[in-house]
Design a protein around this motif. Structure first.
Motif, PDB file in Angstrom:
ATOM      1  N   VAL A 132     -46.631 -58.944  76.260  1.00 27.60           N
ATOM      2  CA  VAL A 132     -46.797 -58.367  77.826  1.00 27.60           C
ATOM      3  C   VAL A 132     -45.471 -58.605  78.314  1.00 27.60           C
ATOM      4  N   GLY A 133     -45.416 -58.037  79.626  1.00 27.44           N
ATOM      5  CA  GLY A 133     -43.946 -57.998  80.410  1.00 27.44           C
ATOM      6  C   GLY A 133     -43.806 -56.188  80.795  1.00 27.44           C
ATOM      7  N   LEU A 134     -44.412 -55.572  79.980  1.00 24.79           N
ATOM      8  CA  LEU A 134     -43.990 -53.954  80.166  1.00 24.79           C
ATOM      9  C   LEU A 134     -44.919 -53.378  81.593  1.00 24.79           C
ATOM     10  N   GLU A 135     -46.102 -53.734  81.228  1.00 26.36           N
ATOM     11  CA  GLU A 135     -47.218 -53.224  82.447  1.00 26.36           C
ATOM     12  C   GLU A 135     -47.174 -54.362  83.498  1.00 26.36           C
ATOM     13  N   ALA A 136     -47.955 -54.125  84.838  1.00 26.95           N
ATOM     14  CA  ALA A 136     -47.686 -54.827  85.893  1.00 26.95           C
ATOM     15  C   ALA A 136     -48.842 -55.967  85.621  1.00 26.95           C
ATOM     16  N   GLY A 137     -50.073 -55.509  85.025  1.00 24.53           N
ATOM     17  CA  GLY A 137     -51.140 -56.268  84.681  1.00 24.53           C
ATOM     18  C   GLY A 137     -50.897 -56.909  83.513  1.00 24.53           C
ATOM     19  N   ASN A 138     -52.066 -57.940  83.157  1.00 22.88           N
ATOM     20  CA  ASN A 138     -52.142 -58.652  81.751  1.00 22.88           C
ATOM     21  C   ASN A 138     -53.546 -58.766  81.193  1.00 22.88           C
ATOM     22  N   PHE A 139     -54.288 -57.647  81.555  1.00 21.67           N
ATOM     23  CA  PHE A 139     -55.763 -57.566  81.013  1.00 21.67           C
ATOM     24  C   PHE A 139     -55.802 -56.811  79.681  1.00 21.67           C
ATOM     25  N   SER A 140     -54.708 -56.128  79.129  1.00 17.38           N
ATOM     26  CA  SER A 140     -54.571 -55.873  77.910  1.00 17.38           C
ATOM     27  C   SER A 140     -53.150 -56.072  77.539  1.00 17.38           C
ATOM     28  N   PRO A 141     -53.009 -56.183  76.233  1.00 20.25           N
ATOM     29  CA  PRO A 141     -51.418 -56.443  75.782  1.00 20.25           C
ATOM     30  C   PRO A 141     -50.729 -55.074  75.508  1.00 20.25           C
ATOM     31  N   THR A 142     -49.635 -55.131  75.454  1.00 21.84           N
ATOM     32  CA  THR A 142     -48.692 -54.062  74.900  1.00 21.84           C
ATOM     33  C   THR A 142     -48.549 -54.121  73.593  1.00 21.84           C
ATOM     34  N   ARG A 143     -48.944 -53.256  72.789  1.00 23.95           N
ATOM     35  CA  ARG A 143     -48.971 -53.348  71.285  1.00 23.95           C
ATOM     36  C   ARG A 143     -47.313 -53.145  70.924  1.00 23.95           C
ATOM     37  N   PHE A 144     -46.774 -54.027  70.313  1.00 22.68           N
ATOM     38  CA  PHE A 144     -45.336 -53.945  69.774  1.00 22.68           C
ATOM     39  C   PHE A 144     -45.361 -53.747  68.277  1.00 22.68           C
ATOM     40  N   VAL A 145     -44.993 -52.425  67.766  1.00 16.83           N
ATOM     41  CA  VAL A 145     -45.246 -52.140  66.499  1.00 16.83           C
ATOM     42  C   VAL A 145     -44.179 -51.618  65.722  1.00 16.83           C
ATOM     43  N   PHE A 146     -44.018 -52.200  64.543  1.00 18.70           N
ATOM     44  CA  PHE A 146     -43.127 -51.443  63.435  1.00 18.70           C
ATOM     45  C   PHE A 146     -43.984 -50.725  62.188  1.00 18.70           C
ATOM     46  N   ARG A 147     -43.553 -49.528  62.203  1.00 19.18           N
ATOM     47  CA  ARG A 147     -44.384 -48.566  61.139  1.00 19.18           C
ATOM     48  C   ARG A 147     -43.067 -47.945  60.521  1.00 19.18           C
ATOM     49  N   GLN A 148     -43.416 -48.177  59.012  1.00 16.35           N
ATOM     50  CA  GLN A 148     -42.478 -47.667  58.051  1.00 16.35           C
ATOM     51  C   GLN A 148     -42.579 -46.003  58.164  1.00 16.35           C
ATOM     52  N   ASP A 149     -41.227 -45.472  58.028  1.00 16.02           N
ATOM     53  CA  ASP A 149     -41.211 -43.777  57.990  1.00 16.02           C
ATOM     54  C   ASP A 149     -41.544 -43.348  59.506  1.00 16.02           C
ATOM     55  N   LEU A 150     -41.582 -43.978  60.417  1.00 14.21           N
ATOM     56  CA  LEU A 150     -42.066 -43.555  61.848  1.00 14.21           C
ATOM     57  C   LEU A 150     -41.147 -42.423  62.185  1.00 14.21           C
ATOM     58  N   CYS A 151     -39.998 -42.118  61.906  1.00 11.57           N
ATOM     59  CA  CYS A 151     -39.151 -41.169  62.672  1.00 11.57           C
ATOM     60  C   CYS A 151     -39.524 -39.732  62.202  1.00 11.57           C
ATOM     61  N   ALA A 152     -40.352 -39.835  60.948  1.00 13.17           N
ATOM     62  CA  ALA A 152     -40.542 -38.410  60.186  1.00 13.17           C
ATOM     63  C   ALA A 152     -42.180 -38.038  60.970  1.00 13.17           C
TER      64      ALA A 152
END
Length: 998
Positions: free
Chosen positions: A104-124
């Motif tokens: 949390v912390g990015l959006e104003a509300g807290n009814f749903s979380p912000t998905r903070f994701v690492f994914r391999q080979d993302l830039c491609a």
């Protein structure tokens, strides 16, 4: 002796070649069936693999860790057990690691979380619109819509904090749990292809009220490692490489999937393995099973028809050689010599044709498969020949049985040109066939799996039995008609009729022609009925030509956006699926303004225009609207217990919905006022709620709603304009709307007061039985009373059990509208090419799309559709068998008929009657046989068609067609008639020429 037989074959080489071809067709049919099954199995697998969705091309192993259960709160992200499961001995997959933390912390509300994701080979797999891709610790990528909405740019700092779900709050919220992590926006991204297999089954780009805006914040593994986390969902996705899902690797692939399940279970309880590949393999197996069931349905009658043809043609040939056999018998030849001279000529031709049939059957399937299933291959195998010896033996037995009378008859009988009919044996044989047909039909009807055991022979035996019975019944009628024609002096018709009715074997020839038409017609029935069924499944099962799933929104916004794109309801329709319950069927809420133009419609259903009038009888009254964010309610209350007051609101310019809690309902006159952000640009009052504070404590009282502070005047003193639940009895008061309340804290005892904007109960159309509960579920998981007004054969996209309701009314009647998880926009073929852009301009972002054409293409590559190509092949072979038998019969009969009619001409028979007798005998026979064949196939289809798995082993819950179109049946019969009529007319002309030359 052998040289003598060969000389006989050469002397009558035309008959021998024709007989060999018939034998070849018999054996080729027996070889083609299993060969085609092999080819069909490969084609089914190839087609299902080619049309498989992403979920059936990937596999994933997941493990979720919780910092509360870790020995150290700073444990890094590692994949030891997950890696062992997926990477040990499993080839043909490309693997991608990922990890996700709710924040949390990015959006104003807290009814749903912000998905903070690492994914391999993302830039491609993302397009960086601004800034750069991820490089170091603390870098993040924001989605373009998120960056625009939050007004963030490259280089801006953001703060995220790991969060936990708070299940005690209502609605559930996500609370920060740990120190904040300071991050830097390195770039803004857009997914190149959100539906690409690379993204796996994680639903990163799915939006909704519980999952957020559908744009994860991506970061590096090092960033997550250095962050204080709560729960960490780790996964390794395996994406099948080209060639991994291959027809020749299916068994190995299934073994690998089973091994992975076992290994995952042995490692630890927290490890989860998931893949849609087993579902793909099961669907392939089901399609193959359907193909294995459907191919023999016509392979069996085709082989029996070929044997019957051999029996008929050999018998005709033996009758033509009776004088030769009589000479052999008169000279006292031993029985084996007599047997060899009688059967050798036919057996040599049959054996030669049988050997050629083994090769011809496989080559025929190879050619058909190359045209129909390019790239699938046919994989020829010796198993294709497993029925060839049986077919060859059946052909030989048929050839010998056809000559049994010539083998055992005395010389005196062999010298007779018209031998006496063996009526008892014929009747006994026909009775046996009829008994077998009845037994097979009973087993077919009573069995849960009709196409097993004797039931497999039911269609063939029923066709053969009907053909024999009609031949026995019809030929005496022809004989009577010929006698009457003779008495009236119509010599041409009389000679033709007598030739048909009194010629030995004419009944069997007629039965064979009827059977050939019936087999071809039965094939047309299966192919056409199945094709129409696939059309129904594709169109009615999908719902419309195209169905777009858009990001989560409210029903009001969905309706407004779609109507803005298509004001007249010509090509687009808003639709929302309604979940079903234990006593409530699933439903479909649609904009009925577009009902007449957009959705697919079942045959026999009421008019769509008329249904619109039933589901939406009148325009709703204007809603109760607040002009701004200041929400006020003036109430005078007298209560005997604690009560809570709330109002349900929906924004008029966006997806905002809110249940505004005012707290305790106080005795006396009070104005309850709050400032609500979603109402800055107007909002709609959905309902007023009053509830108790405990499920077991009942509170009673009354209240008068004196004012609502809305933009327009509200008729509070008119009780007919308001509707209450059982816990709120409404009546008019001099100063407002009076409500007598009796509530508890239980949901069922909550009092809801709504402005009347819809009919009540809500009119619905239903398929199947009317809802037993008399209600449907609305978006708030509460129930809405309904009036089951119109019965339908099926509801588009739902099938034969469901309801359909007006979307506008279903939104207005809901006391607590919520975001719809997967709203849909249905389109017909007239939708413009830029429809996605138009919807996007009105706030509807398309998440996925399916079309009837895509579904149809997939169905055309499933087991039943692939197997039914063999039925078309069988129809062609059946027509050729009938034409070949007719040609050989006419050739054998030519010499005798030439002698008879030439003698009659010498005795004064005029040319015209002689011409009629020669030219039209067999064409008339063909026409009558075709007509009777159509009746036979109709009867056979009525008795057996219902048991064929034309839509697969688990057919959809849709009103599938059960009868073919008359045009398809007539086309098949017409093709057979054309071929056989051509043979008959050419043979008649040849016979007339021979007579005239004498």
């Amino acid at each position: 002796m052998i040289s003598l037989v060969l000389a006989m074959v050469w002397n009558r080489r035309g008959q021998a070649v024709t007989l060999a071809l018939l034998a070849m067709l018999a054996v080729a049919s027996a070889v083609a069936a299993p060969a085609y099954v092999i080819a069909a199995e490969r084609a089914v697998a190839e087609g299902q693999i080619a049309t498989a969705p992403t979920s059936e091309r990937t596999l994933v192993a997941r493990r979720t860790t919780d910092s509360l259960q870790e020995a150290s709160p700073n444990v890094g992200i590692k994949f030891p057990d997950v890696g062992r499961v997926l990477l040990l001995g499993l080839g043909g997959f490309t693997f991608y690691h990922s990890a996700e933390v709710p924040t949390v912390g990015l959006e104003a509300g807290n009814f749903s979380p912000t998905r903070f994701v690492f994914r391999q080979d993302l830039c491609a797999h993302v397009l960086v619109l601004a800034g750069r891709c991820l490089a170091g610790e603390g870098d993040v990528l924001l989605g373009e819509d998120t960056a625009k909405r939050l007004e963030l740019a490259v280089g801006d700092p953001i703060t995220l904090t790991a969060a936990r779900a708070n299940g005690l709050s209502r609605p559930p919220t996500w609370d920060a749990d740990g120190p904040p992590k300071r991050l830097t926006v390195a770039g803004v991204y857009r997914a190149v292809d959100p539906a690409a297999p690379y993204w796996g089954l994680h639903g990163y780009f799915v939006s909704g009220s519980d999952v957020g805006p559908g744009e994860p914040v991506f970061t590096t593994a090092g960033t997550l490692d250095t962050m204080k986390r709560t729960t960490t969902a780790m996964a390794i996705d395996g994406i099948a490489q080209p060639g991994t899902l291959d027809v020749d690797r299916l068994e190995q692939l299934r073994a690998d999937m089973e091994r992975l399940d076992v290994t995952a279970a042995e490692l630890q309880d927290s490890l989860q393995f998931d893949s849609g590949i087993p579902h793909l393999l099961d669907r392939i197996d089901e399609g193959r099973a359907a193909a294995r069931m459907l191919v023999p349905v016509l392979a069996v009658p085709l082989v029996l028809l070929a044997c019957f043809t051999i029996y008929l043609t050999v018998g005709y040939g033996a009758e033509g050689r009776q004088s030769e056999l009589a000479v052999v018998a008169l000279r006292g030849a031993r029985w084996w010599t007599r047997w060899w001279l009688a059967t050798g000529e036919s057996l040599v031709a049959v054996l030669g044709g049988a050997v050629a049939g083994c090769l011809a059957g496989q080559l025929l399937v190879n050619g058909v498969a190359a045209v129909l299933f390019p790239g699938a291959g046919t994989a020829p195998a010796f198993t294709s020949l497993r029925y060839a010896p049986l077919a060859a033996a059946a052909a030989l037995v048929a050839a010998v049985a056809a000559q049994r009378r010539q083998l055992i008859s005395p010389v005196s009988r062999l010298l007779r040109r018209t031998p006496p009919a063996d009526r008892r044996r014929l009747a006994a044989a026909e009775a046996i066939v009829a008994a077998l047909a009845i037994a097979a039909g009973v087993q077919y009807f009573l069995s849960d799996d009709p196409l097993t055991g004797v039931g497999l022979f039911a269609p063939a035996l029923i066709v053969l039995a009907f053909a024999l019975v009609t031949a026995r019944l019809l030929l005496p009628l022809v004989s009577r008609y010929a006698v009457r024609a003779l008495a009236r002096g119509r010599l041409g018709i009389a000679l033709a009729g007598l030739q048909l009715s009194r010629r030995p074997g004419a009944g069997r020839l007629f039965a064979l022609l009827v059977a050939s038409v019936a087999v071809a017609g039965y094939a047309a029935c299966t192919v056409d009925t199945a094709a129409r069924g696939r059309d129904v499944e594709a169109s009615l099962g999908t719902g419309a030509d195209r169905v777009l799933v858009v990001q989560s929104t409210t029903r009001q916004d969905l309706l407004t956006a779609v109507r803005a794109v298509d004001p007249d309801g010509v090509f687009a329709m808003a639709a929302v699926r309604i979940p079903g319950g234990s006593t409530t069927p699933p439903g479909l809420a649609v904009d009925t303004r577009a009902l007449a133009a957009v959705p697919a419609w079942a045959d026999g259903a009421p008019s769509r225009a008329g249904l619109r009038e039933v589901l939406h009888p009148a325009e709703p009254p204007p809603p109760v609207v607040y002009a701004g964010a200041d929400i006020a309610v003036e109430i005078t209350a007298t209560t005997s217990g604690a009560m809570q007051l709330a109002v349900s609101l929906s924004a008029m310019d966006g997806p905002g919905v809110q249940l505004l809690e005012f707290g305790d309902l106080k005795n006396g006159t009070h104005t309850y006022r709050e400032n609500v952000a979603i109402c800055e640009n107007k909002c709609r009052l959905n309902a007023i709620r009053v509830t108790g504070t405990g499920t077991a404590v009942e509170a009673t009282g009354d209240m008068v709603i004196r004012g609502l502070g809305t933009a327009t005047s509200v008729p509070l003193t008119d009780a007919e304009r308001w509707r209450g639940t059982q816990s709120a009895r409404l009546s008019a008061a001099p100063d407002g709307l009076r409500a007598d309340l009796r509530v508890t804290g239980a949901v069922a005892d909550t009092a809801w007061i709504q402005p009347v904007t819809t009919p009540y109960p809500l009119p619905v159309a239903y398929a199947g039985n009317p809802p037993a509960s008399g209600t449907i579920i609305d978006s708030g998981a509460t129930t809405v009373p309904i009036d089951a007004a119109v019965a339908l054969p099926a509801v588009p996209a739902l099938g034969r059990h469901g309801v359909i309701v007006d979307l506008e009314y279903s939104d207005l009647i809901s006391v607590t509208p919520k975001l719809v998880p997967q709203p849909e926009v249905w389109l017909n073929a007239q939708a413009p090419a830029d429809i996605l852009d138009r919807l996007g301009e009105h706030g509807l972002q398309v998440v996925s799309e399916r079309s009837a054409a895509q579904i149809k293409a997939g169905l055309d590559r499933q087991g039943p559709a692939v197997a039914l190509w063999f039925h078309l092949l069988a129809a062609i072979l059946a027509g050729l068998l009938g034409a070949g038998a007719l040609a050989l019969t006419v050739a054998v009969d030519r010499a005798r008929r030439t002698e008879d009619l030439a003698a009659l001409r010498t005795q004064g028979l005029r040319p015209r009657p002689a011409g009629l007798a020669t030219l039209w005998t067999y064409p008339v026979l063909v026409v009558i046989a075709t007509t009777v064949g159509l009746l036979v196939v109709a009867a056979a289809w009525r008795l057996t068609g219902w048991g064929l798995p034309l839509a697969g082993l688990t057919p959809p819950d849709l009103p599938m067609p059960t009868w073919p179109r008359p045009g398809a049946l007539l086309a098949a019969a017409g093709a057979v008639l054309a071929a056989q009529f051509l043979v008959a007319i050419l043979s008649g002309r040849d016979l007339r020429r021979r007579i005239e030359s004498r």
